[in-house]
Scaffold this motif. Structure first.
Motif, short mmCIF file in Angstrom:
data_model
loop_
_atom_site.label_atom_id
_atom_site.label_comp_id
_atom_site.label_asym_id
_atom_site.label_seq_id
_atom_site.Cartn_x
_atom_site.Cartn_y
_atom_site.Cartn_z
N PRO A 66 13.45 14.31 -3.02
CA PRO A 66 12.28 13.11 -2.30
C PRO A 66 12.27 11.42 -2.90
CG PRO A 66 11.93 14.75 -4.15
CD PRO A 66 13.22 15.30 -3.96
N ALA A 67 11.20 10.97 -2.37
CA ALA A 67 11.50 9.54 -2.92
C ALA A 67 10.48 9.60 -4.11
CB ALA A 67 10.24 8.52 -2.13
N ARG A 68 10.59 8.09 -4.83
CA ARG A 68 9.66 8.07 -6.50
C ARG A 68 8.94 7.15 -6.30
NH1 ARG A 68 11.10 13.39 -8.85
NH2 ARG A 68 12.82 13.51 -8.44
N VAL A 69 9.67 6.57 -5.69
CA VAL A 69 8.89 4.91 -5.41
C VAL A 69 8.74 4.04 -4.50
CG1 VAL A 69 9.09 2.26 -5.99
CG2 VAL A 69 10.67 4.19 -7.57
N VAL A 70 7.37 3.67 -3.77
CA VAL A 70 7.27 2.97 -2.25
C VAL A 70 6.96 1.76 -2.45
CG1 VAL A 70 5.77 3.14 -0.60
CG2 VAL A 70 5.73 4.97 -1.85
N VAL A 71 8.02 1.10 -1.40
CA VAL A 71 7.87 -0.17 -1.57
C VAL A 71 7.59 -1.07 -0.27
CG1 VAL A 71 9.37 -2.43 -1.66
CG2 VAL A 71 10.11 -0.12 -3.34
N ALA A 72 6.32 -1.71 0.30
CA ALA A 72 5.72 -2.08 0.73
C ALA A 72 6.01 -3.56 0.80
CB ALA A 72 4.14 -1.70 1.11
N ILE A 73 6.21 -3.91 2.32
CA ILE A 73 6.89 -5.00 2.69
C ILE A 73 5.48 -5.80 3.45
CG2 ILE A 73 8.32 -6.68 3.60
CD1 ILE A 73 11.14 -5.62 2.53
N ASP A 74 4.76 -6.92 3.22
CA ASP A 74 4.01 -7.51 4.10
C ASP A 74 4.83 -8.39 5.01
OD1 ASP A 74 2.16 -8.13 5.13
OD2 ASP A 74 0.71 -9.31 4.63
N PHE A 75 5.46 -8.14 5.95
CA PHE A 75 6.36 -9.50 6.59
C PHE A 75 5.52 -10.39 7.63
CE2 PHE A 75 8.95 -10.59 10.32
CZ PHE A 75 10.08 -11.02 9.75
N GLY A 76 4.94 -10.99 7.18
CA GLY A 76 3.87 -12.51 7.94
C GLY A 76 4.73 -13.23 8.14
N THR A 77 3.73 -13.69 9.54
CA THR A 77 4.64 -15.19 10.54
C THR A 77 4.95 -16.20 9.73
OG1 THR A 77 3.21 -14.05 12.62
CG2 THR A 77 4.25 -16.57 12.03
N THR A 78 3.57 -16.83 8.92
CA THR A 78 3.88 -17.23 7.58
C THR A 78 4.29 -17.55 6.60
OG1 THR A 78 2.31 -18.67 9.21
CG2 THR A 78 2.56 -19.86 6.76
N TYR A 79 3.90 -16.37 5.62
CA TYR A 79 4.37 -15.77 3.97
C TYR A 79 4.47 -14.40 4.29
CZ TYR A 79 2.09 -20.26 3.02
OH TYR A 79 2.12 -21.50 2.49
N THR A 80 5.20 -14.10 3.08
CA THR A 80 5.53 -12.72 3.45
C THR A 80 5.89 -12.24 1.49
OG1 THR A 80 7.09 -12.62 5.52
CG2 THR A 80 7.55 -11.18 3.28
N GLY A 81 5.42 -11.27 1.28
CA GLY A 81 5.85 -10.88 0.16
C GLY A 81 5.77 -9.28 -0.31
N PHE A 82 5.89 -8.45 -1.15
CA PHE A 82 6.04 -7.07 -1.16
C PHE A 82 5.79 -6.29 -2.80
CE2 PHE A 82 9.26 -8.75 -3.64
CZ PHE A 82 9.24 -8.02 -4.59
N ALA A 83 5.16 -5.30 -2.77
CA ALA A 83 4.73 -4.33 -3.67
C ALA A 83 4.98 -3.22 -3.76
CB ALA A 83 2.81 -5.19 -3.95
N PHE A 84 4.79 -2.93 -5.03
CA PHE A 84 5.86 -1.04 -5.29
C PHE A 84 4.56 -0.05 -6.27
CE2 PHE A 84 8.25 -3.91 -7.89
CZ PHE A 84 8.10 -3.64 -9.16
N ALA A 85 4.99 0.65 -6.12
CA ALA A 85 3.96 2.13 -7.35
C ALA A 85 4.77 3.50 -7.11
CB ALA A 85 2.53 1.92 -5.73
N LEU A 86 4.78 3.88 -7.58
CA LEU A 86 5.19 5.55 -8.49
C LEU A 86 4.65 6.26 -7.61
CD1 LEU A 86 5.87 5.75 -11.90
CD2 LEU A 86 7.82 5.65 -10.46
N VAL A 87 5.40 6.94 -6.45
CA VAL A 87 4.60 8.18 -5.63
C VAL A 87 3.47 8.90 -6.42
CG1 VAL A 87 5.11 10.17 -3.87
CG2 VAL A 87 6.74 8.40 -3.96
N SER A 88 4.30 9.22 -8.04
CA SER A 88 3.02 10.36 -8.60
C SER A 88 2.32 9.14 -9.57
CB SER A 88 4.22 10.67 -10.14
OG SER A 88 4.52 9.53 -10.96
N ASP A 89 2.24 8.08 -9.25
CA ASP A 89 0.96 7.13 -9.74
C ASP A 89 0.51 5.98 -8.79
OD1 ASP A 89 -0.56 6.03 -11.20
OD2 ASP A 89 0.36 5.03 -12.82
N PRO A 90 0.09 6.42 -7.41
CA PRO A 90 -0.05 5.46 -6.56
C PRO A 90 -0.68 4.08 -6.97
CG PRO A 90 -0.68 7.63 -5.80
CD PRO A 90 -0.46 7.94 -6.92
N LEU A 91 -2.37 4.57 -7.41
CA LEU A 91 -2.34 3.42 -7.91
C LEU A 91 -2.76 1.88 -8.87
CD1 LEU A 91 -6.32 5.40 -7.43
CD2 LEU A 91 -5.36 3.92 -5.44
N ASN A 92 -1.66 2.57 -9.27
CA ASN A 92 -1.02 1.22 -10.32
C ASN A 92 -0.14 0.50 -9.63
OD1 ASN A 92 0.25 0.13 -12.52
ND2 ASN A 92 1.24 2.05 -13.59
#
Length: 309
Positions: A66-92
């Motif tokens: 199973p995946a341990r980390v979720v990495v989310a990429i906000d791929f935007g037209t002008t700006y792009t960023g990412f954030a990540f969190a542990l599956v076991s601690d999603p709000l951190n």
């Protein structure tokens, strides 16, 4: 024990390469209950090809950790960023603010690319001219600031088709996300010669994905094979635009799939790509953070996308 005793290796890979969790690195061939002699195709008594392959898919999927980390990429037209969190601690959540050459700390960098043909490999040659494959010279804030300075001093954009002894070998890409879904009444931004929108998107996702992989390893200690990638897309996008993003993610080496490029696939995740609608992601975040927002049962929350595109 459920698998037939004789399975064609070719059929296994043909089937499993289309499954979300398929990973050659996760398969121990000694554990596969098959007999394969050169390229002889063997049939299993009592099993149809469909039933056989369904069992193989189920078996391979069960092997993927199973995946341990979720990495989310906000791929935007002008700006792009990412954030990540542990599956076991999603709000951190771990956002990334430390972008090279950023004028101020911000969770996103510029969605731009600068290509260089002079450093690329040649794809065709003649006595007078040479066409080169474009390579990414810079991206994000460094590319944006360098292009701004170049434009101020009269630097021209290069299309990739000039004489090798005279061209500047330079091309700049911006707002290329619009090629996936756009209003036909609005003009699309020009792309340098030899660069397609799919190539630009894959290159950009590869570069920002590499930064995300490094930060996950640095902060959490997990390698890229434990990552589940998530890409946000506009709610108005149709299935073809979403499929194009998935293809780009495979080419970028984020996830495995039929469109993966071999040189980028070593650290590609075996876990399926998640494609999430931008307003739904924002709405879910508001629900998770309702204590801080002061919203309770029956509250109405409006999600406003103030994007730069």
């Amino acid at each position: 024990a459920e698998l037939p005793t004789i399975v064609c290796l070719h059929d296994i890979f043909a089937c499993c390469s289309h499954t979300p969790h398929f990973s050659k690195s996760l398969i121990h061939f000694s554990r596969l209950p098959f007999l394969w002699k050169r390229n002889k195709f063997c049939h299993t008594l009592g099993s149809t090809p469909k039933t056989l392959l369904a069992k193989v898919v189920k078996w391979v999927n069960s092997m993927a950790e199973p995946a341990r980390v979720v990495v989310a990429i906000d791929f935007g037209t002008t700006y792009t960023g990412f954030a990540f969190a542990l599956v076991s601690d999603p709000l951190n959540i771990y956002p990334h603010y430390d972008w090279t050459d950023a004028p101020v700390p911000y969770a996103k960098t510029k969605t731009v690319l600068a290509y260089n043909w002079a450093a690329g490999s040649s794809t065709s040659e003649s006595s007078n001219k040479r066409r080169r494959d474009p390579e990414v010279a810079s991206w994000g804030w460094p590319a944006f600031l360098a292009h701004k300075e170049r434009s101020a001093t009269g630097g021209a954009r290069y299309t990739g088709t000039g004489d090798k002894s005279e061209d500047t070998g330079y091309g700049y890409c911006e707002r290329f996300k619009l090629y996936l879904s756009h209003d036909r009444n609005d003009p699309l931004p020009a792309l340098p010669g030899g660069v397609t929108a799919q190539t630009a998107i894959a290159d950009y996702l590869r570069l920002i994905g590499n930064v995300a992989k490094e930060k996950v390893k640095e902060k959490l200690g997990w390698d890229p094979l434990k990552i589940q990638w998530c890409l946000t897309v506009p709610a108005i996008w149709d299935d073809s635009a979403k499929a194009a993003m998935e293809t780009a993610a495979q080419r970028a080496g984020l996830v495995r799939g039929t469109n993966a490029v071999e040189e980028n696939s070593n650290l590609a995740s075996p876990h399926p790509l998640l494609i999430v609608l931008e307003p739904e992601a924002a709405s879910l975040y508001c629900q998770k953070m309702n204590n801080k927002l002061g919203a309770g049962l029956g509250s109405c929350v409006m999600v406003v996308d103030c994007g730069g595109g």
